[in-house]
Design a protein around this motif. Structure first.
Motif, PDB file in Angstrom:
ATOM      1  N   ILE A 155     111.581  78.314 113.022  1.00  0.00           N
ATOM      2  CA  ILE A 155     111.464  77.204 113.961  1.00  0.00           C
ATOM      3  C   ILE A 155     112.798  77.031 114.679  1.00  0.00           C
ATOM      4  CG2 ILE A 155     111.041  74.724 114.212  1.00  0.00           C
ATOM      5  CD1 ILE A 155     109.346  74.969 111.609  1.00  0.00           C
ATOM      6  N   GLY A 156     112.718  76.907 115.985  1.00  0.00           N
ATOM      7  CA  GLY A 156     113.912  76.694 116.792  1.00  0.00           C
ATOM      8  C   GLY A 156     113.544  75.867 118.007  1.00  0.00           C
ATOM      9  N   GLU A 157     114.400  75.917 119.010  1.00  0.00           N
ATOM     10  CA  GLU A 157     114.138  75.107 120.198  1.00  0.00           C
ATOM     11  C   GLU A 157     114.484  75.865 121.463  1.00  0.00           C
ATOM     12  OE1 GLU A 157     117.998  72.247 120.193  1.00  0.00           O
ATOM     13  OE2 GLU A 157     116.602  71.991 118.518  1.00  0.00           O
ATOM     14  N   GLY A 158     113.917  75.398 122.545  1.00  0.00           N
ATOM     15  CA  GLY A 158     114.212  75.951 123.851  1.00  0.00           C
ATOM     16  C   GLY A 158     115.443  75.289 124.445  1.00  0.00           C
ATOM     17  N   HIS A 159     115.741  75.663 125.681  1.00  0.00           N
ATOM     18  CA  HIS A 159     116.857  75.061 126.412  1.00  0.00           C
ATOM     19  C   HIS A 159     116.626  75.328 127.894  1.00  0.00           C
ATOM     20  CE1 HIS A 159     120.883  74.372 127.990  1.00  0.00           C
ATOM     21  NE2 HIS A 159     121.112  73.667 126.882  1.00  0.00           N
ATOM     22  N   LYS A 160     116.982  74.368 128.711  1.00  0.00           N
ATOM     23  CA  LYS A 160     116.740  74.493 130.155  1.00  0.00           C
ATOM     24  C   LYS A 160     117.429  75.705 130.783  1.00  0.00           C
ATOM     25  CE  LYS A 160     120.448  71.268 131.421  1.00  0.00           C
ATOM     26  NZ  LYS A 160     121.388  72.258 131.889  1.00  0.00           N
ATOM     27  N   ASP A 161     118.488  76.228 130.131  1.00  0.00           N
ATOM     28  CA  ASP A 161     119.224  77.365 130.676  1.00  0.00           C
ATOM     29  C   ASP A 161     118.782  78.728 130.144  1.00  0.00           C
ATOM     30  OD1 ASP A 161     120.785  75.640 132.231  1.00  0.00           O
ATOM     31  OD2 ASP A 161     122.276  75.398 130.641  1.00  0.00           O
ATOM     32  N   LEU A 162     117.707  78.784 129.348  1.00  0.00           N
ATOM     33  CA  LEU A 162     117.227  80.083 128.863  1.00  0.00           C
ATOM     34  C   LEU A 162     116.906  80.987 130.048  1.00  0.00           C
ATOM     35  CD1 LEU A 162     114.892  79.157 125.860  1.00  0.00           C
ATOM     36  CD2 LEU A 162     117.132  80.257 125.743  1.00  0.00           C
ATOM     37  N   ILE A 163     117.342  82.241 129.980  1.00  0.00           N
ATOM     38  CA  ILE A 163     117.162  83.198 131.076  1.00  0.00           C
ATOM     39  C   ILE A 163     115.854  83.973 130.907  1.00  0.00           C
ATOM     40  CG2 ILE A 163     118.212  85.164 132.276  1.00  0.00           C
ATOM     41  CD1 ILE A 163     120.931  84.025 130.929  1.00  0.00           C
ATOM     42  N   LEU A 164     115.583  84.441 129.692  1.00  0.00           N
ATOM     43  CA  LEU A 164     114.289  85.045 129.319  1.00  0.00           C
ATOM     44  C   LEU A 164     113.886  86.242 130.178  1.00  0.00           C
ATOM     45  CD1 LEU A 164     112.427  81.635 128.868  1.00  0.00           C
ATOM     46  CD2 LEU A 164     113.350  83.064 127.031  1.00  0.00           C
ATOM     47  N   ASN A 165     114.829  87.157 130.425  1.00  0.00           N
ATOM     48  CA  ASN A 165     114.459  88.297 131.269  1.00  0.00           C
ATOM     49  C   ASN A 165     114.952  89.647 130.763  1.00  0.00           C
ATOM     50  OD1 ASN A 165     117.177  88.264 131.892  1.00  0.00           O
ATOM     51  ND2 ASN A 165     116.900  87.977 134.098  1.00  0.00           N
TER      52      ASN A 165
END
Length: 137
Positions: A76-86
Motif C-alpha cells: 500500500i502506498g500513495e500517489g502524488h500530483k507530480d508522478l510522471i508515469l512514463n
C-alpha cells in the motif's frame, strides 16, 4: 479501477532492497538488481490510460497486489500530483517520496525485502507473477 501486469521470475531475484521494489520489461536480471521481483513484464506505464495516470496522481491510497501460484502479498502506498508515469520499461514502488519517470507510487509500506519469502522463492524458480495495481475510487 485496476490495471494488471504479468511478468515472471528469474534465478537472480534476491528481493533484498530496503526501500524499493521493481518490475521491468527487460528480459534479463543481474545479481545486483536487488529491488527487481519480475522481468519480461507484458506492459509498462506507457500502457496506462491517461485516466488511470490521473487517478494514480490523485490517489490517497494505491494498492498493489502481487501473486505467484496463488500466494499473495499486498503493498500500500500513495500517489502524488507530480508522478510522471512514463518510463518505457520499469515500474518502481518506493518507501520514500522520491519521484522520477519510473515511480509508480511513494510512501509504500513495503519494499522488495518485505515481500513474502514464499513468493520470492517461487520467483527465483522463474514462476509467473501477477502484479495488480488498484485504486480506490
Amino acid at each position: 479501477m485496476e490495471f494488471t501486469i504479468r511478468a515472471k521470475g528469474h534465478k537472480n531475484i534476491s528481493a533484498t532492497h530496503k526501500t524499493t521494489l521493481e518490475i521491468t520489461k527487460e528480459d534479463y536480471l543481474t545479481p545486483t538488481g536487488h529491488c527487481i521481483i519480475g522481468i519480461e513484464a507484458n506492459k509498462s506505464m506507457f500502457d496506462f490510460t491517461d485516466e488511470f495516470k490521473e487517478k494514480l496522481r490523485n490517489a490517497k491510497k494505491i494498492i498493489v497486489e502481487i501473486e505467484v501460484e496463488g500466494i499473495k502479498d499486498t503493498i500500500i502506498g500513495e500517489g502524488h500530483k507530480d508522478l510522471i508515469l512514463n518510463h518505457p520499461t520499469d515500474i518502481v514502488i518506493r518507501k520514500s517520496n522520491y519521484i522520477c519517470p519510473r515511480t509508480l507510487m511513494i510512501n509504500a509500506n513495503k519494499s522488495a525485502k518485505d515481500i513474502n519469502r514464499k513468493i520470492v522463492k517461487k520467483l527465483k524458480e522463474g514462476k509467473k507473477l501477477i502484479f495488480r495495481i488498484k485504486i480506490d475510487d
